[in-house]
Design a protein around this motif. Sequence first.
Motif, PDB file in Angstrom:
ATOM      1  N   GLU A   6       1.116  -1.374   0.027  1.00 11.26           N
ATOM      2  CA  GLU A   6      -0.143  -0.172  -0.152  1.00 11.26           C
ATOM      3  C   GLU A   6       0.951   1.249   0.029  1.00 11.26           C
ATOM      4  O   GLU A   6       0.465   2.380  -0.071  1.00 11.26           O
ATOM      5  N   LEU A   7       2.013   1.216   0.193  1.00 11.73           N
ATOM      6  CA  LEU A   7       2.966   2.348   0.410  1.00 11.73           C
ATOM      7  C   LEU A   7       2.919   3.149  -0.920  1.00 11.73           C
ATOM      8  O   LEU A   7       2.880   2.610  -2.142  1.00 11.73           O
ATOM      9  N   LYS A   8       3.081   4.578  -0.898  1.00 10.52           N
ATOM     10  CA  LYS A   8       3.289   5.371  -2.011  1.00 10.52           C
ATOM     11  C   LYS A   8       4.492   5.214  -2.726  1.00 10.52           C
ATOM     12  O   LYS A   8       5.642   4.986  -2.039  1.00 10.52           O
ATOM     13  N   GLY A   9       4.535   4.923  -4.105  1.00 10.55           N
ATOM     14  CA  GLY A   9       5.536   4.790  -4.916  1.00 10.55           C
ATOM     15  C   GLY A   9       5.460   3.253  -5.656  1.00 10.55           C
ATOM     16  O   GLY A   9       6.466   3.003  -6.319  1.00 10.55           O
ATOM     17  N   VAL A  10       4.404   2.627  -5.278  1.00 12.41           N
ATOM     18  CA  VAL A  10       4.416   1.258  -5.920  1.00 12.41           C
ATOM     19  C   VAL A  10       3.067   1.132  -6.659  1.00 12.41           C
ATOM     20  O   VAL A  10       2.073   1.545  -6.281  1.00 12.41           O
ATOM     21  N   TYR A  11       3.543   0.807  -8.041  1.00  9.81           N
ATOM     22  CA  TYR A  11       2.131   0.929  -8.888  1.00  9.81           C
ATOM     23  C   TYR A  11       2.375  -0.194  -9.891  1.00  9.81           C
ATOM     24  O   TYR A  11       3.245  -0.923 -10.092  1.00  9.81           O
ATOM     25  N   LEU A  12       1.241  -0.340 -10.565  1.00 11.05           N
ATOM     26  CA  LEU A  12       0.979  -1.183 -11.741  1.00 11.05           C
ATOM     27  C   LEU A  12       1.814  -0.987 -12.803  1.00 11.05           C
ATOM     28  O   LEU A  12       1.551   0.327 -13.257  1.00 11.05           O
ATOM     29  N   ALA A  13       2.416  -1.749 -13.652  1.00 14.60           N
ATOM     30  CA  ALA A  13       3.160  -1.376 -14.826  1.00 14.60           C
ATOM     31  C   ALA A  13       2.386  -0.711 -15.979  1.00 14.60           C
ATOM     32  O   ALA A  13       2.560   0.562 -16.417  1.00 14.60           O
ATOM     33  N   MET A  14       1.197  -1.148 -16.091  1.00 12.55           N
ATOM     34  CA  MET A  14       0.273  -0.670 -17.221  1.00 12.55           C
ATOM     35  C   MET A  14      -0.283   0.774 -17.038  1.00 12.55           C
ATOM     36  O   MET A  14      -0.221   1.630 -17.672  1.00 12.55           O
ATOM     37  N   ASP A  15      -0.105   1.166 -15.682  1.00 10.90           N
ATOM     38  CA  ASP A  15      -0.714   2.486 -15.125  1.00 10.90           C
ATOM     39  C   ASP A  15       0.340   3.527 -15.399  1.00 10.90           C
ATOM     40  O   ASP A  15       0.289   4.544 -15.958  1.00 10.90           O
ATOM     41  N   PHE A  16       1.722   2.971 -15.282  1.00 12.29           N
ATOM     42  CA  PHE A  16       3.026   3.810 -15.648  1.00 12.29           C
ATOM     43  C   PHE A  16       2.985   4.012 -17.016  1.00 12.29           C
ATOM     44  O   PHE A  16       3.321   5.163 -17.602  1.00 12.29           O
ATOM     45  N   LEU A  17       2.878   2.752 -17.862  1.00 14.95           N
ATOM     46  CA  LEU A  17       3.190   2.887 -19.469  1.00 14.95           C
ATOM     47  C   LEU A  17       1.953   3.670 -19.857  1.00 14.95           C
ATOM     48  O   LEU A  17       2.410   4.576 -20.899  1.00 14.95           O
ATOM     49  N   LYS A  18       0.737   3.647 -19.455  1.00 15.34           N
ATOM     50  CA  LYS A  18      -0.291   4.386 -20.035  1.00 15.34           C
ATOM     51  C   LYS A  18       0.041   5.890 -19.980  1.00 15.34           C
ATOM     52  O   LYS A  18      -0.151   6.576 -20.841  1.00 15.34           O
ATOM     53  N   GLN A  19       0.355   6.375 -18.735  1.00 13.78           N
ATOM     54  CA  GLN A  19       0.408   7.595 -18.441  1.00 13.78           C
ATOM     55  C   GLN A  19       1.401   8.180 -19.339  1.00 13.78           C
ATOM     56  O   GLN A  19       1.267   9.511 -20.251  1.00 13.78           O
ATOM     57  N   GLN A  20       2.795   7.689 -19.793  1.00 15.33           N
ATOM     58  CA  GLN A  20       3.466   8.093 -20.762  1.00 15.33           C
ATOM     59  C   GLN A  20       3.029   8.391 -22.284  1.00 15.33           C
ATOM     60  O   GLN A  20       3.358   9.213 -22.777  1.00 15.33           O
ATOM     61  N   ASN A  21       2.283   6.936 -22.244  1.00 11.04           N
ATOM     62  CA  ASN A  21       1.864   7.162 -23.766  1.00 11.04           C
ATOM     63  C   ASN A  21       0.815   8.281 -23.911  1.00 11.04           C
ATOM     64  O   ASN A  21       0.658   8.763 -25.319  1.00 11.04           O
ATOM     65  N   ARG A  22      -0.112   8.508 -22.880  1.00  9.74           N
ATOM     66  CA  ARG A  22      -0.891   9.855 -22.892  1.00  9.74           C
ATOM     67  C   ARG A  22      -0.072  11.029 -23.108  1.00  9.74           C
ATOM     68  O   ARG A  22      -0.486  11.864 -23.824  1.00  9.74           O
ATOM     69  N   ARG A  23       0.726  11.296 -22.322  1.00 10.78           N
ATOM     70  CA  ARG A  23       1.855  12.420 -22.501  1.00 10.78           C
ATOM     71  C   ARG A  23       2.218  12.567 -23.938  1.00 10.78           C
ATOM     72  O   ARG A  23       2.237  13.548 -24.560  1.00 10.78           O
ATOM     73  N   ASN A  24       2.964  11.444 -24.421  1.00 11.73           N
ATOM     74  CA  ASN A  24       3.426  11.387 -26.060  1.00 11.73           C
ATOM     75  C   ASN A  24       2.229  11.991 -26.702  1.00 11.73           C
ATOM     76  O   ASN A  24       2.642  12.305 -28.055  1.00 11.73           O
ATOM     77  N   GLY A  25       0.997  11.471 -26.583  1.00 13.97           N
ATOM     78  CA  GLY A  25      -0.186  11.738 -27.566  1.00 13.97           C
ATOM     79  C   GLY A  25      -0.559  13.108 -27.216  1.00 13.97           C
ATOM     80  O   GLY A  25      -1.673  13.450 -27.946  1.00 13.97           O
TER      81      GLY A  25
END
Length: 476
Positions: A250-269
Amino acid sequence: MGDPKGFMNVERRKGTSRPVSERLRDYNEFENLLPEAELRKQASRCMDCGIPFCHWGCPLNNLIPDFNDRVFRGQINEATEALYATNNFPEFTGRVCPAPCEASCVLNIDNIPVTIKSIERFIADNVDMSVPLVAQVAPVRIEHSIAVIGSGPAGLTAAQQLARLGYSVTVFERDDVLGGLLRYGIPDYKLNKQLIERRVDQMRREGVVFVTNTDVGNSLSGKELLTRFDAIVLTIGARRARDLNVPGRELKGVYLAMDFLKQQNRRNGGLEVTEEPILATQKNVVILGGGDTGADCLGTSLRQGAAFVQQIELLPRPPDTRSANNPWPEWPLIMRTSSSHEEGGTRDFGVMTKEILGENGKVRALSAVRVEMKAGKLQEIPGSDFEIPCDLVLLAMGFVGPENNLIEQLGLERDARGNVATKDSCTSVPNIFAAGDVSRGASLVVWAIAEGRQAAAAADAYISNQKQTSKLSECA
């Protein structure tokens, strides 16, 4: 073949890549194809095998010797016809497919297979990108409507096949843009998203209707779908991620990979990111999972300017060469180095996470232990406990099945793994069909395209049979 000795006289060559120092500064594609003259030589290496095992390896049954021969002869139009006879989107597979065809190529017995993937991409890219793709509009419209749920590779394929047969096709997508995992799961440096836009534009002109921001099963019920459409093709993927059940998750800084990748793809788009930003910039990053998704997280983290990145895998390090029980032409279960691994970071194998350690509610380290395989089971190695300091943990441990409650609403049977149970794309409900990860489990783009074509054929057979006999089809 045009050159029966091509495989003897021509050395295997692949295209070049932009220097790591250059490509880490952007998210543009970095692989360059060989010049056409050299690719024609590479195509001449195809051996005209009596049994073309590349067909066995390719889920699409691509006519590989045929298009190789035509490329060798400079007959690019004929090569294009041969490729598109079985593959709707070779510009996707030519970039992101792991090329099981090459693994099963007879020349791969000596680890020098024909560069089939590069030749396929060359054929697909041998067009003027500034000119829209030619729309193949059905000459006759069929008075039946079909809903396709999900716009990933399986959904896009099924929709295009059905539209070209003359059906009224509507594709529903829960995200705000189309493409499914092609759009949000694959980094831009591996797949330029303009390629998706070109295909969507072509499909719109072929009559496909796209509806975004619609989470079928929630904002639109399965019952309403069955009322509005004559058939349904379910291609919602298997996006329920495998999570990590350890203290500190539950600690801050632990995320699912797809959430991380999706955000960057949105920025790129140029799209807005409304969630809390997940960035690796100047952080020590640990990626749990040694597969392709983990490698994509590695390449993205490096481009974001991570201070340090380590990718760890629970299983032991694969062998460098095939083991005795993994013979050709099977897919080789060997150690692989992706483009992201060439760019930086480190990898470690046989590591089990025991706990995520934190400070002030934020992750500070990973507590782990080394494991080894004994009698077919992973066992901890006594005294091997250690910590990995980190600021960001990305969970890329695979997927466990579909996450949409639409399956229950439609009353579909599941298989032992929780996927939609199918036989030749037919589900337990006569007018509902399924393709791709929702029925196969998380797999390859090439399998999704193959099953999208199969599902479209099954839906067409069902409706054709209904029209002719007013009885249930063989899917019943």
